[in-house]
Scaffold this active site. Structure first.
Site, PDB file in Angstrom:
ATOM      1  N   TRP A 258      -4.572  11.307  33.139  1.00  0.00           N
ATOM      2  CA  TRP A 258      -4.639  10.726  34.478  1.00  0.00           C
ATOM      3  C   TRP A 258      -5.872  10.031  34.035  1.00  0.00           C
ATOM      4  O   TRP A 258      -7.315  10.103  34.566  1.00  0.00           O
ATOM      5  CB  TRP A 258      -4.377  11.085  35.279  1.00  0.00           C
ATOM      6  CG  TRP A 258      -3.744  10.382  36.656  1.00  0.00           C
ATOM      7  CD1 TRP A 258      -3.343   9.265  36.622  1.00  0.00           C
ATOM      8  CD2 TRP A 258      -5.080  10.593  37.381  1.00  0.00           C
ATOM      9  NE1 TRP A 258      -3.273   9.016  38.374  1.00  0.00           N
ATOM     10  CE2 TRP A 258      -4.444   9.866  38.723  1.00  0.00           C
ATOM     11  CE3 TRP A 258      -6.117  11.198  38.390  1.00  0.00           C
ATOM     12  CZ2 TRP A 258      -5.601   9.189  40.168  1.00  0.00           C
ATOM     13  CZ3 TRP A 258      -6.747  11.318  39.286  1.00  0.00           C
ATOM     14  CH2 TRP A 258      -5.774   9.696  40.317  1.00  0.00           C
ATOM     15  N   ARG A 259      -6.103   8.456  34.219  1.00  0.00           N
ATOM     16  CA  ARG A 259      -6.861   7.716  34.612  1.00  0.00           C
ATOM     17  C   ARG A 259      -6.789   7.071  36.438  1.00  0.00           C
ATOM     18  O   ARG A 259      -5.751   6.436  36.120  1.00  0.00           O
ATOM     19  CB  ARG A 259      -7.186   6.276  33.810  1.00  0.00           C
ATOM     20  CG  ARG A 259      -8.615   5.329  34.122  1.00  0.00           C
ATOM     21  CD  ARG A 259      -8.821   4.881  33.154  1.00  0.00           C
ATOM     22  NE  ARG A 259      -9.821   3.076  34.049  1.00  0.00           N
ATOM     23  CZ  ARG A 259      -9.161   2.930  34.699  1.00  0.00           C
ATOM     24  NH1 ARG A 259      -7.907   2.977  34.762  1.00  0.00           N
ATOM     25  NH2 ARG A 259     -10.426   1.876  35.219  1.00  0.00           N
TER      26      ARG A 259
ATOM     27  N   GLU B  97       2.056   5.386  32.956  1.00  0.00           N
ATOM     28  CA  GLU B  97       2.346   4.317  34.063  1.00  0.00           C
ATOM     29  C   GLU B  97       0.779   2.841  33.592  1.00  0.00           C
ATOM     30  O   GLU B  97       0.537   3.544  32.797  1.00  0.00           O
ATOM     31  CB  GLU B  97       1.715   4.149  35.557  1.00  0.00           C
ATOM     32  CG  GLU B  97       2.859   4.255  36.094  1.00  0.00           C
ATOM     33  CD  GLU B  97       3.061   4.845  38.054  1.00  0.00           C
ATOM     34  OE1 GLU B  97       3.713   4.890  38.925  1.00  0.00           O
ATOM     35  OE2 GLU B  97       1.830   4.818  38.592  1.00  0.00           O
TER      36      GLU B  97
END
Length: 858
Positions: free
Chosen positions: A698-699, A754
């Site tokens: 996750w960024r 996403e």
């Protein structure tokens, strides 16, 4: 004074007559909890709520004079007696030797600061005599808190003995004063000759003194992030009565690591734990009418590691609570509630917790907050019988569960009292090896976005509710209800019928190759072990429904137990010596790379243990060897860029691990969110045959340190090894190709993605002349690859006109197959032009639709 009880005249009951006889015969009366645990309390400073007279002081219960001296209180309730152990200790046993006047209802409590107390033991049916109490907890202060006496007199103890260990060895807390000569600041100074720097100059003849008003503070800049293990305050006569020791990464946001309201001045040696660049003393109440005045403020740093833990009493540190069925339900529930209150909305805090239940039945309910692992310590989930829910809700966020990250429930059974167990979660949350005696509800009435269920049995129905994507692997239930975009079932008994896209059920009948996550358990001799499940092929259902699963037990004595503050060099030395590694809950700031080089090494994190590579090094490197297991770790990028956060096998790895692959379980990566972080790539897998069993890279899209040019990160996962298998691969918000697969023979079961929310415009999100990047790219050189159940979504918040050309980019070859894909433009904010290559789509504000499905490619 009690009537008829003059000093020196003690009434000896039958127990004490027997006790004196044993002492005279030379027989041992009470042994310490284990060979590794010592008597910590004898001769230490003691206080009490009251004493019967001068001859019955609190110290008499800790003087080692079992037959001659005692503490006795006033004849009223409540009363207490406590000891200051001098350092924080892991407490395993308390031995009470009562005089005839005993406590019928009392608690044994521990505290870090002598102010906030946690129950270690509680009873309302005490019978006096000699009581040997097995407890589990940590603290510097230990007390007996009595609420009901067994006689008309007060409370009276011949001796109060506390056994345990300090969890450290000589040299682990450094002797050097790392604050000396560093840059200091203060809220005020009394005069020019009492500056802040004088408290850090190493000269006992100079001092800092403040203005005579509250509050006041003095702080030191250590120059770099350090792990603090001790602070020594040398006060002038004008001392602090109430003060805190606080730590900070930036001199703005401060975290308490010590607090007292009963400071007495003099020289105070405080064993504290914390990591940061800045340390300060924050005073709120003075002992005199003058200001605060310190001759010296010394700071020490160092590591904490237990290289040879005792199998029956391992020291897991202060962030692990171990519950036993003999403990009262209110005591356990109070601890559970306290942890949840701290962690419910603590999305980016540094606190980490593990709540462990020994085998037995518990009449409690558990709400699981951030960075909290709730786990049973049995060989079977049914060994721990919780008669209440083990649940996650989203009440803190108005029912919206899309930010309910980073937590776990494992190896237990739960009988929710409402008939269903709520588990409203999103990414980086696992439910493993759990038996729910009822239904399971996966939302809280609002949005929810992802999750993972494995090796678990649900007696009733699983209702997915608003879950956008979900992976169920090796499960068993009565029925399943619901779907949104991407429900994937692998080796799930009684899975719904295959159907895509309406409903969106991707079903793979058997799990081709998997090893379940290693777990901690206690055997029949009360010894702690880690069980490593065996590799399994072509399976459905749980490992444990037919009895004890195949696998190997490893004694906890074969692990080194690390606590926050341990140096990278210390960890590597333990690994090189042949030890496995257990990270207790906390945040670990690394000054180098942890290197796993031995085949079959287990690296196990408790309570979402978090590694931060402060210098920009790779946090964790695994050699190209057989059978390494890494589980339960969060790797959090630091402000200094790391080229790679974790590497499995060096570049060019080519060894055959098909018979004994390395496996990764619940391994997560974060770039930004808690603070500024930078990492070019989060995970690189170079070794062949690796099993990736639930990953989230996750960024950060919210929190601190986020922005297109702030938390920079190109790619989440790169797979160079052949025959790598992934179950539950979540990769989000990276700035270029988010997943790149270069190896042959790869398989992915459920992929969720996403796109980055924050490209400022189309020019910032271009791959050469191509608009945007693929979420999942299979290299042109790959000849065999297969994936099932994939979703990719866009939400371009800065510019809704941004276009991503495609979500999945693959070579067109017979051996490259993709099944059941979905793309979504969330709220119509942005466009994805194609599902895979130039097929499918578009979705977006000008496409006439915001969702599109594709069943197969080719």
């Amino acid at each position: 004074m009690h009537p008829s009880r003059a000093p020196g005249r003690h009434r000896l009951g039958p127990f004490f007559v027997t006790l004196i006889g044993l002492l005279m015969s030379g027989l041992a009366v009470v042994a310490p909890a284990s060979a590794a645990d010592g008597l910590l309390s004898q001769g230490k400073a003691a206080t009490a709520s009251s004493s019967e007279g001068a001859g019955f002081a609190a110290s008499a219960a800790f003087d080692g004079n079992l037959a001659g001296t005692r503490w006795a209180s006033a004849a009223s309730d409540p009363q207490w007696v406590q000891v200051d152990l001098g350092v924080t200790a892991s407490i395993s046993q308390v031995v009470l030797t009562w005089e005839a006047a005993f406590g019928r209802s009392f608690k044994i409590q521990a505290s870090a600061d002598g102010s906030a107390w946690a129950d270690l033991y509680s009873t309302t049916t005490g019978t006096g005599g000699g009581q040997t109490l097995t407890v589990s907890g940590s603290g510097r202060y230990v007390r007996m808190y009595g609420t009901a006496r067994g006689t008309g007199y007060g409370y009276s103890l011949w001796e109060f003995q506390v056994y345990g260990s300090t969890g450290s060895t000589p040299g682990q807390c450094g002797t050097a004063n790392v604050a000396q000569g560093k840059t200091a600041a203060a809220s005020s100074v009394q005069a020019a000759d009492t500056p802040a720097a004088a408290a850090f100059d190493g000269n006992p003849g100079t001092r800092w003194s403040s203005a005579a008003i509250d509050p006041q503070w003095i702080q030191i800049d250590l120059g770099s992030t350090q792990t603090i293990c001790r602070a020594v305050l040398t006060w002038e006569a004008a001392a602090a009565k109430a003060f805190k020791i606080q730590i900070s990464p930036n001199a703005t946001a401060w975290t308490d690591i010590y607090s007292t309201t009963t400071g007495a001045g003099g020289t105070q040696t405080l064993d504290v734990t914390g990591t940061g660049r800045y340390l300060r003393l924050y005073g709120t109440a003075r002992t005199t009418g003058y200001g605060y005045s310190l001759w010296e403020f010394a700071v020490h740093t160092g590591a904490v590691v237990d290289p040879d833990p005792d199998p029956r009493n391992p020291d897991f540190g202060p962030n692990v609570a171990v519950f036993d069925p003999s403990m009262s339900a209110p005591t356990i529930q109070n601890k559970l509630n306290t942890v949840f209150a701290q962690q419910e909305s603590n999305q980016f805090g540094n606190e980490r917790q593990a709540l462990l239940f020994k085998p037995g039945r518990y009449e409690v309910g558990v709400r699981v907050g951030y960075y909290t692992q709730v786990a049973g310590l049995g060989m079977s989930p049914d060994d721990v019988d919780i008669r209440g829910p083990v649940m996650v809700d989203a009440g803190w966020f108005g029912g919206n569960a899309t930010q309910n990250f980073w937590r776990a429930a494992e190896n237990l059974s739960a009988a929710p009292n409402e008939g269903y167990n709520r588990w409203a979660v999103s990414q980086a949350v696992s439910m493993r090896r759990v038996h729910i005696r009822g239904d399971l509800q996966l939302d809280d009435g609002g949005w929810s976005s992802g999750g993972f269920l494995a090796d678990s049995k649900i007696d009733g129905q699983v209702r997915s509710g608003s879950q956008q994507q979900w992976l169920s692997r090796n499960t068993d239930w009565a029925s399943w209800s619901g779907s949104v975009w991407n429900m994937v079932f692998v080796g799930a008994n009684n899975a719904p019928a295959p159907s895509f896209p309406n409903p969106s059920h991707t079903v793979v009948a058997q799990t081709p190759l998997v090893r379940e996550k290693p777990f901690l358990y206690v055997d029949g001799q009360s010894r702690y072990n880690v069980f490593v499940p065996a590799l399994r092929q072509n399976t459905a259902g749980t490992t444990w429904s037919g009895g004890t699963p195949a696998g190997t037990s490893i004694s906890i004595s074969d692990f080194s137990i690390a606590k926050p503050g341990v140096s990278t060099a210390t960890v590597n030395a333990a690994l090189a010596a042949g030890k496995n590694l257990l990270f207790t809950p906390g945040v670990y700031h690394l000054d180098g790379t942890i290197r796993v080089t031995r085949p079959n090494t287990v690296v196990l994190g408790m309570g979402l243990a978090t590694l931060v590579p402060d210098t920009g090094a790779t946090a964790l490197s695994v050699a190209d060897v057989d059978g390494v297991k890494v589980a339960g770790i969060l790797i959090d990028a630091a402000p200094v860029n790391s080229a790679v956060l974790m590497e499995v096998g060096p570049t060019g790895s080519a060894a055959d691990h098909s018979a004994n692959p390395t496996s990764l379980h619940d391994v997560y990566f974060r770039v930004g969110g808690a603070h500024v972080g930078k990492a070019t790539v989060s995970l690189v897998i170079n070794s062949d045959h690796v099993i990736a069993d639930h990953m989230w890279a996750w960024r950060g899209d919210h929190g601190d340190g986020v922005g297109w040019t702030v938390n920079t990160a190109d790619t989440g996962v790169i797979v160079n090894g052949d025959d790598v298998t992934a179950y539950g691969l979540f990769v989000e918000h990276y700035q270029k190709h988010e997943t790149i697969w270069n190896g042959n023979g790869g398989r992915t079961y459920m992929f969720q993605n996403e796109r980055p929310y924050d490209p400022p415009d189309q020019a910032a999100y271009m791959n050469g002349s191509t608009r945007g990047y693929a979420a999942y790219k299979v290299a042109d050189s790959v000849t065999t690859h297969e994936a099932w159940g994939l979703g990719s979504y866009c939400l371009f918040l800065q510019d809704a006109g941004i276009v991503a050309e495609r979500s999945f980019e693959v070579p067109v070859r017979p051996g490259v197959k993709f099944h059941n894909m979905v793309i979504v433009s969330l709220g119509g904010l942005g466009t994805i032009n194609h599902v895979i290559n130039d097929t499918g789509g578009p979705v977006g504000p000008n496409a006439g639709k915001t969702i599109d499905y594709l069943v197969n490619h080719p």
